[in-house]
Write a protein that holds these residues in place. Structure first.
Motif, mmCIF file in Angstrom:
data_model
loop_
_atom_site.group_PDB
_atom_site.id
_atom_site.type_symbol
_atom_site.label_atom_id
_atom_site.label_comp_id
_atom_site.label_asym_id
_atom_site.label_seq_id
_atom_site.Cartn_x
_atom_site.Cartn_y
_atom_site.Cartn_z
ATOM 1 N N GLY A 1 0.805 -1.222 0.000
ATOM 2 C CA GLY A 1 0.000 0.000 0.000
ATOM 3 C C GLY A 1 0.836 1.269 0.000
ATOM 4 O O GLY A 1 0.403 2.311 -0.500
ATOM 5 N N LEU A 2 2.047 1.189 0.531
ATOM 6 C CA LEU A 2 2.950 2.347 0.539
ATOM 7 C C LEU A 2 3.761 2.440 -0.770
ATOM 8 O O LEU A 2 4.560 3.360 -0.926
ATOM 9 C CB LEU A 2 3.898 2.269 1.740
ATOM 10 C CG LEU A 2 3.245 2.503 3.099
ATOM 11 C CD1 LEU A 2 4.217 2.168 4.226
ATOM 12 C CD2 LEU A 2 2.746 3.936 3.224
ATOM 13 N N GLY A 3 3.570 1.483 -1.669
ATOM 14 C CA GLY A 3 4.242 1.545 -2.969
ATOM 15 C C GLY A 3 5.552 0.793 -3.060
ATOM 16 O O GLY A 3 6.355 1.033 -3.957
ATOM 17 N N TYR A 4 5.779 -0.148 -2.146
ATOM 18 C CA TYR A 4 7.004 -0.941 -2.147
ATOM 19 C C TYR A 4 6.652 -2.407 -2.359
ATOM 20 O O TYR A 4 5.496 -2.801 -2.304
ATOM 21 C CB TYR A 4 7.756 -0.791 -0.826
ATOM 22 C CG TYR A 4 8.147 0.628 -0.523
ATOM 23 C CD1 TYR A 4 9.272 1.200 -1.106
ATOM 24 C CD2 TYR A 4 7.383 1.411 0.337
ATOM 25 C CE1 TYR A 4 9.624 2.513 -0.843
ATOM 26 C CE2 TYR A 4 7.733 2.721 0.611
ATOM 27 C CZ TYR A 4 8.849 3.267 0.014
ATOM 28 O OH TYR A 4 9.187 4.574 0.277
ATOM 29 N N ARG B 1 11.626 -8.641 11.507
ATOM 30 C CA ARG B 1 12.495 -8.117 10.455
ATOM 31 C C ARG B 1 11.719 -8.101 9.137
ATOM 32 O O ARG B 1 11.152 -9.114 8.748
ATOM 33 C CB ARG B 1 13.724 -9.003 10.353
ATOM 34 C CG ARG B 1 14.886 -8.368 9.696
ATOM 35 C CD ARG B 1 16.123 -9.252 9.757
ATOM 36 N NE ARG B 1 16.858 -8.995 10.985
ATOM 37 C CZ ARG B 1 17.422 -9.937 11.726
ATOM 38 N NH1 ARG B 1 17.318 -11.194 11.403
ATOM 39 N NH2 ARG B 1 18.088 -9.615 12.802
ATOM 40 N N VAL B 2 11.725 -6.936 8.460
ATOM 41 C CA VAL B 2 10.988 -6.755 7.209
ATOM 42 C C VAL B 2 11.957 -6.226 6.149
ATOM 43 O O VAL B 2 12.644 -5.236 6.383
ATOM 44 C CB VAL B 2 9.822 -5.758 7.404
ATOM 45 C CG1 VAL B 2 9.088 -5.516 6.096
ATOM 46 C CG2 VAL B 2 8.858 -6.259 8.474
ATOM 47 N N TYR B 3 12.013 -6.906 5.011
ATOM 48 C CA TYR B 3 12.862 -6.483 3.900
ATOM 49 C C TYR B 3 11.977 -5.954 2.781
ATOM 50 O O TYR B 3 11.061 -6.662 2.329
ATOM 51 C CB TYR B 3 13.694 -7.652 3.376
ATOM 52 C CG TYR B 3 14.643 -8.204 4.409
ATOM 53 C CD1 TYR B 3 15.873 -7.605 4.643
ATOM 54 C CD2 TYR B 3 14.304 -9.323 5.169
ATOM 55 C CE1 TYR B 3 16.749 -8.104 5.590
ATOM 56 C CE2 TYR B 3 15.164 -9.829 6.117
ATOM 57 C CZ TYR B 3 16.390 -9.216 6.322
ATOM 58 O OH TYR B 3 17.245 -9.717 7.273
ATOM 59 N N ILE B 4 12.251 -4.733 2.339
ATOM 60 C CA ILE B 4 11.452 -4.100 1.293
ATOM 61 C C ILE B 4 12.337 -3.756 0.101
ATOM 62 O O ILE B 4 13.549 -3.628 0.232
ATOM 63 C CB ILE B 4 10.739 -2.825 1.800
ATOM 64 C CG1 ILE B 4 11.764 -1.774 2.261
ATOM 65 C CG2 ILE B 4 9.757 -3.168 2.910
ATOM 66 C CD1 ILE B 4 11.160 -0.408 2.572
ATOM 67 N N ASP B 5 11.713 -3.613 -1.045
ATOM 68 C CA ASP B 5 12.424 -3.221 -2.260
ATOM 69 C C ASP B 5 11.520 -2.319 -3.073
ATOM 70 O O ASP B 5 10.311 -2.263 -2.850
ATOM 71 C CB ASP B 5 12.803 -4.463 -3.073
ATOM 72 C CG ASP B 5 13.950 -4.213 -4.048
ATOM 73 O OD1 ASP B 5 14.456 -3.074 -4.115
ATOM 74 O OD2 ASP B 5 14.348 -5.163 -4.745
ATOM 75 N N ARG B 6 12.107 -1.627 -4.003
ATOM 76 C CA ARG B 6 11.327 -0.833 -4.948
ATOM 77 C C ARG B 6 10.615 -1.776 -5.896
ATOM 78 O O ARG B 6 11.120 -2.861 -6.194
ATOM 79 C CB ARG B 6 12.245 0.078 -5.769
ATOM 80 C CG ARG B 6 12.990 1.072 -4.936
ATOM 81 C CD ARG B 6 12.505 2.436 -5.284
ATOM 82 N NE ARG B 6 13.243 3.417 -4.517
ATOM 83 C CZ ARG B 6 12.669 4.335 -3.792
ATOM 84 N NH1 ARG B 6 11.365 4.409 -3.730
ATOM 85 N NH2 ARG B 6 13.377 5.212 -3.135
#
Length: 187
Positions: A21-24, A38-43
């Motif tokens: 929802g935040l665009g990731y 632990r949370v891993y995010i990417d573009r």
């Protein structure tokens, strides 16, 4: 949502819906001993904001997740949000599609020709995937399905030289002028 709904849906689904929802893109989330979440995010692919996750991106997601997890009553001691790193894991079909043409390390579940680990360039092949690698003598191809893969990660690409001018621009400028803009380093 109430606690019963959170347990039914799962904290991972809440985290994923918030991150998306935040665009990731949510790469992975895990819970460790001692209450670490632990949370891993990417573009997302072709994101106009850039290629890499920044500290500001992590802060934005952290603030939203802290609020959500508190409201939903999800117990945790510490929350870490970060990029997946240079050796980003490939977990889903969309990851393989996005990084086709890149060099990857693959570990198979079952050895093929007495070997489980391979490094090569990933490409789609029919209904499956192909990894083109060099065995020291010649290029070889390994065809596989995602079900056969235990782990896959991008091979890190590190450029210690930093940002450089394009060769066409650098060729037009005398070396002394180039060195000044380059911090005195030779190209």
């Amino acid at each position: 949502m109430n606690t019963a709904v959170v347990q039914q849906v799962g904290w991972q689904a809440l985290v994923e819906s918030t991150v998306v929802g935040l665009g990731y893109e949510l790469v992975e989330c895990e819970r460790s001993a001692g209450g670490l979440l632990r949370v891993y995010i990417d573009r997302v692919a072709q994101d106009p904001s850039g290629e890499f996750i920044t500290v500001d991106d992590c802060e934005k997601v952290t603030r939203q997740l802290q609020y959500l997890l508190e409201v939903e009553g999800v117990a945790y001691e510490r929350l870490e949000v970060s990029s997946p790193g240079l050796d980003r894991p490939l977990r889903k079909l969309a990851d393989y599609q996005r990084f086709a043409g890149h060099e990857v390390d693959i570990t198979l579940k079952v050895a093929f020709q007495n070997r489980k680990k391979y490094r090569g360039v990933l490409s789609p092949e029919g209904e499956g995937w192909r990894l083109v690698f060099n065995d020291g003598k010649q290029d070889q191809a390994l065809d596989f399905s995602l079900d056969e893969v235990r782990e896959a990660r991008l091979v890190p690409v590190v450029d210690f030289k930093g940002r450089r001018r394009g060769k066409s621009q650098a060729a037009d400028v005398p070396p002394a002028a180039n060195a000044q803009e380059d911090g005195g380093q030779e190209s």
